[in-house]
Structures are given as structure tokens and as C-alpha cells.
Design a protein around this motif. Structure first.
Motif, PDB file in Angstrom:
ATOM      1  N   ALA A 177      34.599  35.012  33.567  1.00  0.00           N
ATOM      2  CA  ALA A 177      34.019  35.731  34.707  1.00  0.00           C
ATOM      3  C   ALA A 177      33.236  34.760  35.584  1.00  0.00           C
ATOM      4  CB  ALA A 177      33.118  36.853  34.210  1.00  0.00           C
TER       5      ALA A 177
ATOM      6  N   TYR B 260      43.518  32.854  28.743  1.00  0.00           N
ATOM      7  CA  TYR B 260      42.375  33.669  29.157  1.00  0.00           C
ATOM      8  C   TYR B 260      42.665  34.324  30.490  1.00  0.00           C
ATOM      9  CZ  TYR B 260      41.220  29.704  32.209  1.00  0.00           C
ATOM     10  OH  TYR B 260      41.269  28.726  33.146  1.00  0.00           O
ATOM     11  N   GLU B 261      41.922  35.384  30.714  1.00  0.00           N
ATOM     12  CA  GLU B 261      42.106  36.144  31.950  1.00  0.00           C
ATOM     13  C   GLU B 261      40.952  35.796  32.876  1.00  0.00           C
ATOM     14  OE1 GLU B 261      42.008  40.856  33.216  1.00  0.00           O
ATOM     15  OE2 GLU B 261      42.231  40.312  31.097  1.00  0.00           O
ATOM     16  N   LEU B 262      41.253  35.595  34.141  1.00  0.00           N
ATOM     17  CA  LEU B 262      40.205  35.281  35.103  1.00  0.00           C
ATOM     18  C   LEU B 262      39.668  36.573  35.712  1.00  0.00           C
ATOM     19  CD1 LEU B 262      38.645  33.122  36.763  1.00  0.00           C
ATOM     20  CD2 LEU B 262      40.452  33.350  38.480  1.00  0.00           C
ATOM     21  N   LYS B 263      38.356  36.792  35.576  1.00  0.00           N
ATOM     22  CA  LYS B 263      37.742  37.949  36.218  1.00  0.00           C
ATOM     23  C   LYS B 263      36.822  37.413  37.313  1.00  0.00           C
ATOM     24  CE  LYS B 263      37.745  41.734  34.127  1.00  0.00           C
ATOM     25  NZ  LYS B 263      38.563  42.952  34.304  1.00  0.00           N
TER      26      LYS B 263
ATOM     27  N   ASP C  95      37.153  40.128  24.193  1.00  0.00           N
ATOM     28  CA  ASP C  95      37.617  41.486  23.932  1.00  0.00           C
ATOM     29  C   ASP C  95      38.437  41.486  22.655  1.00  0.00           C
ATOM     30  OD1 ASP C  95      36.485  42.317  26.224  1.00  0.00           O
ATOM     31  OD2 ASP C  95      38.316  43.058  27.168  1.00  0.00           O
TER      32      ASP C  95
ATOM     33  N   GLN D 240      34.857  45.233  24.162  1.00  0.00           N
ATOM     34  CA  GLN D 240      34.195  44.013  24.589  1.00  0.00           C
ATOM     35  C   GLN D 240      33.068  43.717  23.621  1.00  0.00           C
ATOM     36  OE1 GLN D 240      31.663  42.993  28.038  1.00  0.00           O
ATOM     37  NE2 GLN D 240      31.646  41.409  26.459  1.00  0.00           N
TER      38      GLN D 240
ATOM     39  N   ASP E  78      33.762  36.412  28.205  1.00  0.00           N
ATOM     40  CA  ASP E  78      33.666  37.600  27.360  1.00  0.00           C
ATOM     41  C   ASP E  78      34.827  37.620  26.380  1.00  0.00           C
ATOM     42  OD1 ASP E  78      31.331  38.673  28.382  1.00  0.00           O
ATOM     43  OD2 ASP E  78      32.379  39.711  30.004  1.00  0.00           O
TER      44      ASP E  78
ATOM     45  N   ASP F 169      32.981  38.562  38.359  1.00  0.00           N
ATOM     46  CA  ASP F 169      32.473  39.427  37.302  1.00  0.00           C
ATOM     47  C   ASP F 169      31.343  38.786  36.503  1.00  0.00           C
ATOM     48  OD1 ASP F 169      33.243  42.019  37.064  1.00  0.00           O
ATOM     49  OD2 ASP F 169      34.321  41.731  35.172  1.00  0.00           O
TER      50      ASP F 169
ATOM     51  N   LYS G  28      38.014  36.342  28.444  1.00  0.00           N
ATOM     52  CA  LYS G  28      37.936  36.609  29.879  1.00  0.00           C
ATOM     53  C   LYS G  28      36.904  35.681  30.492  1.00  0.00           C
ATOM     54  CE  LYS G  28      39.110  41.475  29.887  1.00  0.00           C
ATOM     55  NZ  LYS G  28      38.471  42.789  29.964  1.00  0.00           N
TER      56      LYS G  28
END
Length: 634
Positions: free
Chosen positions: A416, A447-450, A464, A474, A462, A453, A414
Motif C-alpha cells: 500500500a 504481491y498486489e499493489l494497493k 491477507d 487481513q 498487509d 492505501d 499487499k
RNA sequence: GCCACUGUAGCUCAGGGGUAGAGCACUCGAUUCGUAAUCGAGCGGUCGUCGGUUCAAAUCCGACCAGUGGCUCCA
């Protein structure tokens, strides 16, 4: 209108989703739960818009399950209102594994209440009340919920441009955006799980409501499976397994701090050993004090906001709480960095520490090994030039993912980015995020965009991980820090012979060893691979005559660096059972045949009676190879 | 910290206003055993802590401590 397969259909004006489904076929009409119109989930009973793209949601669609659970929450509220007519109604959303609803009631719900409510819910389902949607104006809404301050507060927050809708199922009407299942009769498999207090709006300064948790599924089997999974995860609970396998204990004299037995300590040490081995090159392991003068926390900025989470120590000379146990390693690493003048050639400098930390967590937050007051992080701080960030992040990402793979854990990344509250100008954040993103892209991993964050001092990645039963934790983190170098006035001499500011990367892989071990216990359900197992081999002589041969084998195993124990008391059956329950990877049985031949009968964990007789030498070599190679066996 | 629940032997648990009970574990004895509990005997707790009610409290009440489920928090 257009169907999701691209085909066009004509329907009479004002036709509903239900009619749409019926037009396709009676089977679909029965299976239909809701309808998706131009991407938005809606009630089956609402008229479709002209020209819209329409998809019928059936019981197979995850979005339909959410609708079902949301409706289940309403059915719950319906039942509660019948049994407790004065109950105020909070929020009742679907959640990952079910749903909940918050109620303002004069006394908390008891288990008996839950049983009564569940029975009442069955009656509501039996009555098969349709869910009826109604659009109302603000005045009408206020009148309707005049007796419920919680709802009035919510109505007051709705913007003027928002459509206010209410849903009614039988006797119960609720302010709700929807959508819902057509009628309560669709709710076949529902179960209430627990009741607990919860703050109104999640705000600890507001009133405490009583929350009821439950879950619902379309299929009986799915519900049964879910309940079974809950049972299974209870069996894996690290607190239970930790006691059963005698790994650690918690005693009232030290809440939130574990007593590790020799077995638990073996696991702990093994993890530290791996970290040391993986960080042999390029890292500098250091040790810094545990107790610090508050001046350090004033410099770091922790004294103001986070003092209540620190354990303060009374100075007997001044009588003041001038000292504190460290809740983190960062500042002490920075201080050590600053004890010397550094050249750009030295960077990156990577400090690692496994020191003990203390954080005074509020009592209600403590939970087994996952939330403790005393723990150790695999804490690493990297001091580097800005241009070194991409390469370093790539290196760290490989490191972290490689580490998790040792345990068969998969991680999701993730990214952030800058939060609202932050230090530094936009140019700094642009550079920092750019560097991190570039590094992420280079890994080729999804990957995920937060957005928003990140930490106030820099963006972060991060990690997970998902464990054996699908739960996400996490764990690792890579954080860029532009603030600490300023606060601690850190520098290095550049190629240009001028002072420059380094950037700091905070890195953790395990999070804390305590928490990571908790996750591993539950991931492996206590059946650790041989390299991690507290006891790797248990040697069992069949009778007294083989005691000597068994003792010799035990010594041999230990000389090879393995954790081996000799168990000679009680019957063989008894000891086999004990060994299996203790989840020892290998039970090495030595009978007369083996003693004479210099072999050993190996019983592998989980393989039952399928024993393998092999030369003792071969067995030792095999286990050593598996342990050294950190293979995920048996 | 907040709400609720729980707290009986090392563990799992039963009991319950009149001076504590089981299984496992542990100790001892017998058994020396070929792959998930050999048999017998014994030791062990004043029922989380403190206080109150009562002739009498482990049992009822209160406070505190700890744990559990949530909420809040998690630099």
C-alpha cells in the motif's frame, strides 16, 4: 473482426454478439450469456463494432456470472416494484457471492415479504422478459425517473460525456450501465438470503434504505453447493464452536470483552508462547502502563480525532477525564525508547508487548472475538536506520509467513502506497516506498499493489490469509512510520557523532490474539492440531480396575508437559463420544490388556475405530514430539 | 451510532392474557462397561431489565440492556 483465438471473421454490418455466436454454432448460441468486445463486457444483443476483437462469454466465464447476478438484481427490483409500487430504487450491483438491491420503502422487509418477493421473481423469470437497452439523453432520463429522487441524484452526477442508458425487463425500467443477460428466463437458480438496513450511498448521515441480499448461479448444483457452504461456515462459526468446546464466553456486563475458560486460555497462552519463542533473539519484550495521562495522547495526536474511541477514566482528584486506557501500544514504546540515548550500533531496536488494549468500538460493530473492546496485539515496534529497512522488512516477511505456515495458512501480500492525505514530502515517500518495494521484490513473492492505501505516516505491507474454507482475512502488517519519530523527538547518535532520526516499523502478525483465535477456530473447525489443542490427550480407563494405571498414564503425560485429562465416569461408549465431540486429538484407552502390558490403545481424532496399541512410553514420546514440532496433526 | 430481528432452565428449543415444558448438561442411586449416548430418580427458570395497559402479563405496549444480520466505523 478478430476472435480471441486470432482468427478473422466477416459478418454483415450491424451484426450482434448473438448472431456472432450463432454463426459459430447452435451450442454456443445457447450457452452464450454476453460478449466481450475489445475487453469490455456487453449485451449479446448489441451490434458489434467493425474490426473489434470479440469473445463470446458463456456460463463458464466468471464475468458471465457477474452479468447474471446483476440481472438477478434487476429481476429482484422488478418483483419489488410489483409488490411495492412506491419503492424508490437505489443501487443493485453484483457482489462477490451474489447481489443486492437497495430500496427506499416506508417499512423494512419482513421474512414473509422476502418469500413473496422470491415467488414474484419466479414469475418474472417465467415470463422471460427480454432485457432491452436504450440510450437516452439527460432530459429523457430525468423525465423517466421523475418519481424517484435517488435515481435523479445519480443522473445529476453523470458527466456530460457519459452515455446514459436504461434497461427494461418487462414492467421495470432502471437507470443502468449494463450489461445484462438476454432475457429474464436465463435466471434459473436464484435465492434471496436476507434483508438489512443500509445507508444511501454508504453515508451514515443519509437516509437508511432497505437492502435485500441474494445470490444466483447458472447451475442448480452451484447454488446448492453455495448454500451448503453457508451452512458449513455457520457450523464453524467461532462463537458457536467457542461455546461447544467451552473456550470463552461473553457476558452482558462486559460487552466486547471475553471471559476465557481454562481451555481457551490454553490456546491463547500457546500462541503467546510461540511468539516468545520465535522472538527470542533480537527482540526485547517490555511492559508499559495500561492507563495514561491524556498528555501522551496529545503528543501522539490521538486525543483530537480518536478520543471518542478511547475509554476515559475519571481522576478523583481533579474530577476530570484526564486519563485513558491505552488503545494502542505505540506511544508507550516510543517513550521507553526515549529514556536512553541510543547509538546507531544498537539499531534496530525491537520492542514487543502483549499488553491488553481497550478501544471503545461502537456497539453495533461488536462481533464475537473478531471485533472486541478489549484485546491484546502481538505488538512490535522496530526503531531503525533508513538503510536498514530492506533487510529488516525481508526478515519480518519471512517471520510472518513462517508463522502462518505453522497453522497451514497461506498469505497474500499487499503493498500500500502513499495516500492523498499524508505527511512528509515526496522525497521521503519515494525513499520509503522504494525501500519497501525493494524488500518485497527480494522475497520473490507475488504481491498486489494497493496504490493510495498506505497509512498517512508511511507505506505498508498487509498480509491477507486465506483459511480452510477460502475466506480471506487481513492479519499481519508491516508499516513504515516517519511521523512518530518527529512527534516524539526520537533520535540516535550516528557514526558521525550527530543526532539522527530513526524510522519506526509497526509490525503485527496475529493482528490481535482474540481475532486470530477466532480465525483459527473457524479454520480448524475446532479440531486443533495437537500442539494447540486445549486438551491434548484424554485418558479413558475401561473399568474401575484400570483406574490406577490410567491415572499413572495421565500423570506421565502431564509430567511430559502435555495437557491431559482423566475421564473415568460413565460407560466407555459415552466417554468415547464425549471425547470425539470435544475434538480431543488423542483418546488413550486403558483396558486390562493395556494395564498389564504397559501399553495404551490410542484412538486418534477422526480416525474412528482404527485404534493403535503401543507402549505407553512410545505414545508419550510421539505426542510430545508432535506438540514440540508443532505438527499439523492429527 | 443507524435499520431490522431475537432474548423462556447451563445449552438447544417448544409453549403462550389466568400463577411455566422437553431433550441434553448437572446431582443422587444402580450398572463397571473394549471404542460415538446404560437405566432410574432428582435439582433447576417467574420467561433479558425497568415501566405501562389489564381483575390478571412470561404472553400486549414502551423504554433500556445484550446478542444476531447488515450499514457506518476499525487510528
Amino acid at each position: 473482426m478478430t476472435l480471441t483465438d486470432g482468427s478473422q471473421r466477416q459478418l454483415p454490418a450491424g451484426a450482434t454478439g448473438a448472431e456472432r455466436a450463432a454463426a459459430i454454432g447452435p451450442g454456443l448460441a445457447r450457452a452464450a450469456v454476453a460478449v466481450k468486445v475489445d475487453g469490455a463486457v456487453r449485451d449479446l444483443g448489441r451490434p458489434l463494432d467493425d474490426g473489434a476483437t470479440v469473445a463470446i462469454l458463456t456460463e463458464r466465464d466468471p464475468e458471465a456470472l457477474e452479468v447474471l447476478r446483476h440481472s438477478a438484481a434487476h429481476v429482484l427490483a422488478t418483483a419489488v416494484r410489483e409488490l411495492f409500487p412506491e419503492a424508490g430504487i437505489g443501487f443493485g450491483p453484483p457482489i462477490d457471492d451474489g447481489f443486492y438491491y437497495d430500496f427506499a420503502v416506508p417499512r423494512p422487509f419482513t421474512p414473509d415479504d422476502l418469500a413473496a418477493i422470491e415467488a414474484r421473481m419466479a414469475a418474472v423469470v417465467e415470463a422471460d422478459h427480454p432485457f432491452e437497452r436504450e440510450v437516452v439523453d439527460r432530459d429523457a432520463a430525468n423525465r423517466r425517473f421523475a418519481d424517484d429522487p435517488l435515481k435523479l441524484e445519480r443522473i445529476a452526477e453523470l458527466g456530460d460525456d457519459e452515455t446514459i442508458t436504461v434497461y427494461t425487463d418487462g414492467p421495470f425500467t432502471d437507470l443502468c450501465r449494463g450489461p445484462h443477460i438476454p432475457s429474464t428466463g436465463r435466471l434459473k437458480h436464484v435465492k434471496l438470503l436476507s434483508a438489512a438496513g443500509a445507508y444511501w450511498r454508504g453515508d451514515s448521515s443519509r437516509q437508511m434504505l432497505q437492502r435485500i441480499y441474494g445470490t444466483a448461479f447458472f447451475k442448480k448444483d452451484d447454488l446448492a453447493q453455495h448454500l451448503h457452504r453457508l451452512e458449513e461456515s455457520k457450523k464453524r462459526d467461532h462463537r458457536r464452536v467457542g461455546r461447544e468446546l467451552d473456550l470463552f464466553h461473553f457476558l452482558p456486563v462486559a460487552p466486547g470483552a471475553a471471559f476465557w475458560t481454562e481451555r481457551g486460555t490454553a490456546i491463547y497462552n500457546e500462541l503467546v508462547a510461540v511468539m516468545r519463542e520465535l522472538q527470542r533473539d533480537g527482540y526485547r519484550e517490555i511492559r508499559t502502563p495500561l492507563l495514561f495521562n491524556k498528555a501522551l495522547w496529545e503528543t501522539s495526536g490521538h486525543w483530537g480525532k480518536y478520543r471518542e474511541n478511547m475509554f476515559l477514566v475519571l481522576d478523583s482528584e481533579t474530577g476530570e477525564h484526564d486519563f485513558s486506557l491505552k488503545p494502542m501500544n505505540c506511544p508507550s514504546h516510543h517513550l521507553l525508547y526515549a529514556t536512553a540515548k541510543h547509538s546507531y550500533r544498537e539499531l534496530p531496536i525491537r520492542y514487543v508487548t502483549y499488553d491488553v488494549l481497550h478501544r471503545n468500538e461502537v456497539s453495533g460493530a461488536l462481533s464475537g472475538l473478531t471485533r472486541v473492546r478489549q484485546f491484546a496485539q502481538d505488538d512490535c515496534h522496530i526503531y531503525l536506520r533508513e538503510d536498514q529497512i530492506p533487510v529488516e522488512v525481508q526478515r519480518l516477511t519471512d517471520f510472518i509467513l513462517g508463522y502462518y505456515r505453522l497453522f497451514g495458512l497461506e498469505a497474500r501480500l499487499k503493498f500500500a502506497t502513499r495516500p492523498e492525505q499524508r505527511i512528509g514530502d515526496d522525497a521521503m515517500w519515494d525513499r520509503a516506498e522504494g525501500a519497501l518495494r525493494e524488500a518485497l521484490e527480494r522475497t520473490g513473492l507475488p504481491y498486489e499493489l494497493k496504490a493510495g492505501d498506505g497509512a498517512f505516516y508511511g507505506p505498508k505491507i498487509d498480509f491477507d490469509v486465506t483459511d480452510a474454507i477460502g475466506r480471506a482475512w487481513q492479519l499481519g502488517t508491516i508499516q513504515l512510520d516517519y511521523a512518530a519519530p518527529e512527534r516524539f523527538d526520537l533520535g540516535y547518535v550516528g557514526e558521525d557523532n550527530h543526532e539522527h532520526r530513526p524510522v519506526i516499523i509497526h509490525r503485527a502478525v496475529n493482528g490481535s490474539f482474540e481475532r486470530f483465535i477466532a480465525i483459527l477456530i473457524e479454520h480448524f473447525a475446532g479440531a486443533f492440531p495437537v500442539w494447540l489443542a486445549p486438551e491434548q490427550v484424554r485418558v479413558l480407563p475401561i473399568g474401575e480396575d484400570q483406574h490406577e494405571a490410567a491415572a499413572a498414564l495421565t500423570t506421565r503425560l502431564r509430567d511430559a508437559g502435555l495437557r491431559a485429562e482423566l475421564h473415568a465416569r460413565e460407560t466407555l461408549n459415552y466417554r468415547i463420544r464425549e471425547g470425539e465431540l470435544a475434538k480431543v486429538p488423542y483418546l488413550a484407552v486403558v483396558g486390562q490388556r493395556e494395564a498389564d502390558a504397559g501399553t495404551v490403545a490410542v484412538r486418534t481424532r477422526g480416525a474412528g475405530t482404527k485404534q493403535q496399541v503401543m507402549p505407553a512410553e512410545e505414545f508419550v514420546a510421539k505426542v510430545v514430539a508432535e506438540a514440540r514440532g508443532r505438527e499439523l496433526v492429527p
